[in-house]
Write a protein that holds these residues in place. Structure first.
Motif, PDB file in Angstrom:
ATOM      1  N   LEU A   1       0.822  -1.215   0.000  1.00 42.62           N
ATOM      2  CA  LEU A   1       0.000   0.000   0.000  1.00 42.62           C
ATOM      3  C   LEU A   1       0.849   1.256   0.000  1.00 42.62           C
ATOM      4  O   LEU A   1       0.327   2.355  -0.148  1.00 42.62           O
ATOM      5  N   ARG A   2       2.165   1.100   0.165  1.00 41.89           N
ATOM      6  CA  ARG A   2       3.059   2.244   0.297  1.00 41.89           C
ATOM      7  C   ARG A   2       3.990   2.396  -0.912  1.00 41.89           C
ATOM      8  O   ARG A   2       5.032   3.037  -0.841  1.00 41.89           O
ATOM      9  N   ALA A   3       3.574   1.813  -2.042  1.00 43.28           N
ATOM     10  CA  ALA A   3       4.428   1.850  -3.229  1.00 43.28           C
ATOM     11  C   ALA A   3       4.622   3.264  -3.765  1.00 43.28           C
ATOM     12  O   ALA A   3       5.530   3.498  -4.562  1.00 43.28           O
ATOM     13  N   GLY A   4       3.813   4.200  -3.327  1.00 45.36           N
ATOM     14  CA  GLY A   4       4.005   5.591  -3.714  1.00 45.36           C
ATOM     15  C   GLY A   4       4.991   6.339  -2.841  1.00 45.36           C
ATOM     16  O   GLY A   4       5.293   7.510  -3.112  1.00 45.36           O
ATOM     17  N   GLU A   5       5.525   5.683  -1.813  1.00 47.86           N
ATOM     18  CA  GLU A   5       6.458   6.333  -0.898  1.00 47.86           C
ATOM     19  C   GLU A   5       7.894   6.230  -1.432  1.00 47.86           C
ATOM     20  O   GLU A   5       8.311   5.165  -1.911  1.00 47.86           O
ATOM     21  N   PRO A   6       8.676   7.309  -1.331  1.00 46.30           N
ATOM     22  CA  PRO A   6      10.052   7.279  -1.854  1.00 46.30           C
ATOM     23  C   PRO A   6      10.897   6.151  -1.274  1.00 46.30           C
ATOM     24  O   PRO A   6      11.725   5.572  -1.984  1.00 46.30           O
ATOM     25  N   ALA A   7      10.714   5.820  -0.006  1.00 41.02           N
ATOM     26  CA  ALA A   7      11.529   4.770   0.606  1.00 41.02           C
ATOM     27  C   ALA A   7      11.323   3.427  -0.079  1.00 41.02           C
ATOM     28  O   ALA A   7      12.272   2.642  -0.232  1.00 41.02           O
ATOM     29  N   LEU A   8      10.087   3.145  -0.482  1.00 45.50           N
ATOM     30  CA  LEU A   8       9.820   1.867  -1.150  1.00 45.50           C
ATOM     31  C   LEU A   8      10.341   1.877  -2.576  1.00 45.50           C
ATOM     32  O   LEU A   8      10.851   0.858  -3.067  1.00 45.50           O
ATOM     33  N   ALA A   9      10.236   3.007  -3.254  1.00 47.62           N
ATOM     34  CA  ALA A   9      10.815   3.110  -4.596  1.00 47.62           C
ATOM     35  C   ALA A   9      12.325   2.891  -4.542  1.00 47.62           C
ATOM     36  O   ALA A   9      12.904   2.187  -5.382  1.00 47.62           O
ATOM     37  N   LYS A  10      12.950   3.467  -3.547  1.00 47.80           N
ATOM     38  CA  LYS A  10      14.401   3.311  -3.400  1.00 47.80           C
ATOM     39  C   LYS A  10      14.766   1.852  -3.144  1.00 47.80           C
ATOM     40  O   LYS A  10      15.784   1.348  -3.655  1.00 47.80           O
TER      41      LYS A  10
END
Length: 255
Positions: free
Chosen positions: A223-232
């Motif tokens: 659910l947090r795929a829009g967060e920069p930490a997960l993209a990184k």
């Protein structure tokens, strides 16, 4: 009167759920993974089965239907797109359908991602979502059909529900989900606390179902795929969230 809900483990890691309407005595099982376990839960609660609400066609969710119906005479409702797999249902549901369990009323949402026929049941008055294999505590289902963009859209839609909405899922994969979530989002303090809670629950013979939409938005990497930490974490800085979600889900597949 508020719905009464009883959740229990069955098969290897399926979660059986009964929802009971104390006003009318109606009771539904969400899916039918294990006939004997559901009958045992009915005996323990003293509830009488009137309905089976099917979320999707996979065998570990429908294999108990005919035995339960022959014993109880209950009604079976299923996704319209699962008609071939559940040919004897009494009613078939699609986006926008509603279903009653006594005086309890659920909206039907089509939730493609895990499979194309998947639906979820949203009992708005009780703030309860039966998500099947779409959204798990700290995880989401494996994608067998459709596109990652569709699955991401489904999860984003579920995330629009109120933070206090309770989520009942179809399996207890919480500890393995927690291990992956920590690998993907290691600096998330809320996730660290939730993982400790999952370990304690397991040690005490419990499981973290239901979860809530608010808890999942804070801790669930999918659910947090829009967060920069997960993209990184998946080397997708600046990518669209659906692309990050795909990378996360494919990572989890082999984790």
């Amino acid at each position: 009167m508020p719905a009464q809900i009883h959740a229990f483990l069955c098969l290897q890691d399926n979660i059986g759920v009964l929802i009971h309407d104390p006003e009318t005595g109606a009771c539904a099982t969400i899916d039918a993974p294990d006939e004997e376990a559901i009958l045992k839960a009915l005996s323990e609660t003293g509830w009488r089965l009137t309905d089976i609400l099917v979320t999707h066609r996979h065998s570990d969710h429908v294999q108990g239907i005919e035995g339960l119906r022959s014993r109880t005479g209950c009604r079976v409702v299923a996704p319209g797109k699962a008609r071939e797999a559940v040919p004897s249902a009494d009613a078939y549901l699609r986006e926008g359908s509603t279903v009653q369990v006594g005086s309890l009323r659920a909206q039907v949402w089509e939730t493609p991602g895990h499979c194309a026929d998947h639906i979820a049941y949203w009992f708005e008055a009780d703030r309860v979502l039966f998500a099947g294999d779409t959204l798990f505590t700290l995880g989401c289902g494996r994608m067998f059909e459709g596109t990652y963009a569709d699955f991401w859209g489904t999860l984003q839609r579920l995330a629009t529900l109120p933070d206090d909405a309770r989520v009942y899922c179809g399996h207890d994969y919480t500890l393995s989900n927690a291990r992956f979530a920590l690998a993907a989002d290691p600096d998330n303090a809320a996730l660290q606390a939730r993982a400790r809670e999952a370990e304690q629950a397991k040690a005490e013979g419990r499981f973290l179902v239901p979860t809530t939409i608010g808890q999942e938005k804070a801790t669930n990497p999918f659910l947090r795929a829009g967060e920069p930490a997960l993209a990184k974490a998946v080397h997708k800085e600046g990518a669209a969230p659906a692309e990050v979600f795909q990378a996360l889900r494919e990572w989890k597949n082999g984790f």
